[in-house]
Every structure is written in C-alpha cells, then in structure tokens.
Design an enzyme around this catalytic site. Structure first.
Site, short mmCIF file in Angstrom:
data_model
loop_
_atom_site.label_atom_id
_atom_site.label_comp_id
_atom_site.label_asym_id
_atom_site.label_seq_id
_atom_site.Cartn_x
_atom_site.Cartn_y
_atom_site.Cartn_z
N TYR A 131 -2.44 -3.86 -1.67
CA TYR A 131 -2.74 -4.01 -3.28
C TYR A 131 -1.51 -3.93 -3.97
CZ TYR A 131 -4.39 -2.68 -7.67
OH TYR A 131 -4.61 -2.55 -8.90
N LYS A 147 -14.66 -0.26 -7.04
CA LYS A 147 -15.05 -1.52 -6.17
C LYS A 147 -16.68 -1.37 -5.58
CE LYS A 147 -10.82 -2.81 -7.26
NZ LYS A 147 -10.04 -1.83 -7.76
N ASP A 165 -6.58 3.21 3.17
CA ASP A 165 -7.17 2.64 2.06
C ASP A 165 -8.20 1.86 2.50
OD1 ASP A 165 -8.14 1.05 -0.08
OD2 ASP A 165 -6.24 0.78 -0.87
N ARG A 175 -12.29 20.46 -15.91
CA ARG A 175 -10.97 19.85 -15.10
C ARG A 175 -10.96 20.35 -13.75
NH1 ARG A 175 -6.57 22.09 -14.95
NH2 ARG A 175 -6.58 23.19 -17.08
#
Length: 379
Positions: A98, A195, A170, A46
C-alpha cells in the site's frame, strides 16, 4: 466457537449496566472515582473506553489472538508498530505494498534512522538475504495492494523465528474470514478496519491483534502514550460491521470470482491479477493459507494507455471511482494516479503498477449488474 459465530459473539457479552445486547456508545472522556484510583476499570478515554474495549475484544476473537488494539486509522496502527523500533534498526518489507505504508516508512521513519529494505517476497528465501544483526521486523502484506501477490506466511514466519525478529502481517485484503496470520505463527496482525471490517465506507480506523502479552503491553503503552485512538462512535460502527463480516465476505468472494473470469475473457484486457486463478503466482500458497480468494482484483488493458485507463474508470456507473476498498458497494481505482501516486513511477512499475492498471473492490451487488457495468465501461 466457529468463525461465523465469533463475529457475533466472540469475547462479547451484554453490557453489564442494563443488559444492552449491543455495547452502548460511551461518549465520555472521564469517569467518576470514589477515591483516587477508585474506579470501575476506566479513568480516561484515551487510555480505555468501554465501547472501544468491546471492539478490541471482538478483534482479538476473530483473529484468534489474545489482545486487540483499535486506532484512529490503519496508518496509526502501523505507526504504533514502527514505534517498537529504535534508530539503527532495520525492517524488511514487502516491495509491492500500500502506498500509504510506503510513504510512512520512507518519508517519516527513515528520517528517524530506521532502514527499510523493500523486497519481492514471492520467494520467501529472498527475505533471508537481507537479514542482519540490525533487523528487528519483517513486514508482510498478503495479498498485496494492488497486484494481489501472495506471500507464504508460514515460510516467512520460519525465517523470522530462526533469526528472532518480529513478523507482522497486513491482513486488510484477506480479513480473518479468509486468512488468520497469528494461527500461522505471525506476531502481529494489522488491519485497516476502514475496509472490510467496517464494511460500509463510513468509518476510518486501524487495528492490531497479538497473542504475546509482553508485546501487547508494549503496544498498549504506545497506544496510550501517543494517543492515536479511535472514538467510541467509530468503535461502535466497526463492531457492528464485524457482525456481518462473514456473510459480506462470502458474497465479495462470489462476485470477485465472476468479475475476474469475465475480465480474463475480455478481448481488451491484457492481464487480470486475482489469486484464484491457477496461473496466478503462488496460487498454491493462496489455496493453502486462505479459505477463499476475496473480492479484490486488478487488471491492465492492451496497449497500456494511461489516458484510456482514466477514461475507463470515468465511464463506470455502478463501480464508483473512489479511494479505499472493502465496502458493500463496488469501487474502482487507478493506482498510478491515486493510491500509489506517492511511489516514484520507476519504483511502482517495477512491482507491476503500470499506467493502465485498474484496481477493483468488488462489492455485494447483483453480479449481472456489475458485469453490465464492466462491459459498457470497457466498450
């Protein structure tokens, strides 16, 4: 090192164990220690994992940053940025963004006492009207989803620095192949690596890149403390995707231009939203801060009929009707019923997301086949 070389070699080196050219998938949770604290740089996956670290180094390289962080999704990456804030803080955000970002801001973080202002940033001076002593972050998405609006990053940076607030961009639609916000002065770059960075529609992941060490330290703490990390298999897939980012983006841009020009001349099409057109709002800004115009575009049909838009996307044969974007295959979406369904109709229509709007993620197929598909779908 030029960008095309960075995608393959930037901050990357053969694995030290056996010289593997591609970093192995370290599918492990924990690491042997010779004594408490006596380890080889990794304790628990982690906190850090060799495969994820290789990806994070590559992410930093292609964005010209110093520190990269990989998360389980793009929204997990945005979530980490929001956790830099405290109740009472305020955020100025792009109004056309978005739908998932809007939902996270309004449905989650507004409940924790953070106030959001959704602003049309086409004219960056508008941002300044909303800044006060409580403003801590400006959130910029450019090009925007799905209207492909362009925001002047340099101008937004100047405002942020003047008022000593963070500015995050972004960069999902543009990718670092077309736009590098840190070079323009931004503090944080965010990607939905699902993406274009992954590029093959086979992984969900988010990324952050920063230059400032103190900011990186805060974000690494949040990443570890909250645990929204990606697994090593996903890290491997995105690292592999990055190595072909430059050649994929070149074809996405070429095909995107051809599709935009075809649609603009089609008798049934009302509007085409693509930053490469000289008539596009802030086209001159896109030319200045981007090296190309990308493979994302949206269009509306004459009559603005919701049912006809649904029929059009159902008729596609090569353009797959699906969520997401940025894969090698062409995708089509209907924002009003899909990606932006979580935004109230009145609010989404203010930003241009009308009932007939169709968003295309133009892939890297043969352009003649894509044009034929558009022709038959539009009728």
């Amino acid at each position: 090192m030029k960008f095309n070389t960075k995608t393959i070699h930037g901050k990357q080196s053969p694995d030290p164990a056996y010289g593997a050219v591609m970093p192995p998938i370290y599918q492990t949770t924990t690491y042997a220690q010779s004594t408490p604290g006596g380890h080889k740089g990794f304790e628990y996956s982690r906190s850090s994992n060799p495969t994820r670290q290789a990806l994070e180094n590559a992410l930093a390289s292609i964005e010209n940053g110093e520190f990269g962080l990989a998360f389980g999704s793009g929204l997990a990456a945005i979530d980490a940025v929001m956790k830099l804030l405290k109740p009472g803080d305020e955020v100025i955000s792009t109004s056309d963004l978005y739908g998932g970002s809007y939902r996270l801001f309004t449905s989650i973080f507004e409940g924790f006492g953070i106030k959001f202002h959704f602003v049309n940033m086409g004219d960056p001076s508008t941002i300044e009207q909303y800044i006060n002593a409580k403003t801590k972050l400006i959130w910029v998405e450019t090009p925007t989803n799905p209207m492909l609006n362009i925001i002047d990053i340099k101008a937004a940076v100047a405002i942020a620095k003047k008022h000593k607030v963070l500015l995050a961009v972004d960069n999902t639609f543009a990718t670092p192949y077309l736009q590098q916000p840190l070079e323009l002065g931004a503090d944080i770059v965010m990607h939905s690596a699902t993406k274009y960075l992954g590029g093959h529609s086979d992984v969900v992941m988010g990324a952050l890149v920063v230059k400032d060490q103190a900011l990186a330290k805060q974000l690494y703490f949040i990443q570890n403390a909250c645990g929204a990390i990606c697994g090593p298999q996903d890290a491997f897939l995105v690292l592999r995707g990055i190595k072909t980012l430059h050649i994929r983006m070149q074809r996405h841009c070429e095909n995107g231009k051809a599709v935009a020009e075809y649609l603009a001349a089609h008798p049934k099409v009302e509007n085409v939203y693509w930053p490469g057109f000289e008539t596009h709002p802030n086209h001159h800004i896109a030319k200045e801060q981007m090296t190309g115009f990308g493979g994302m575009l949206s269009f509306t049909t004459k009559g603005n009929n919701y049912k006809e838009a649904i029929k059009t996307v159902e008729r596609f044969k090569l353009f797959t009707l699906a969520e997401s974007l940025g894969g090698v295959e062409s995708l089509a979406g209907h924002p009003a019923s899909m990606t932006h369904a979580s935004i109230p109709k009145a609010d989404r229509e203010k930003t241009g997301v009308v009932d007939s709007l169709i968003r295309l993620s133009v892939g890297i197929e043969d352009i003649e086949d894509l044009i034929k598909d558009l022709k038959q779908a539009l009728g």
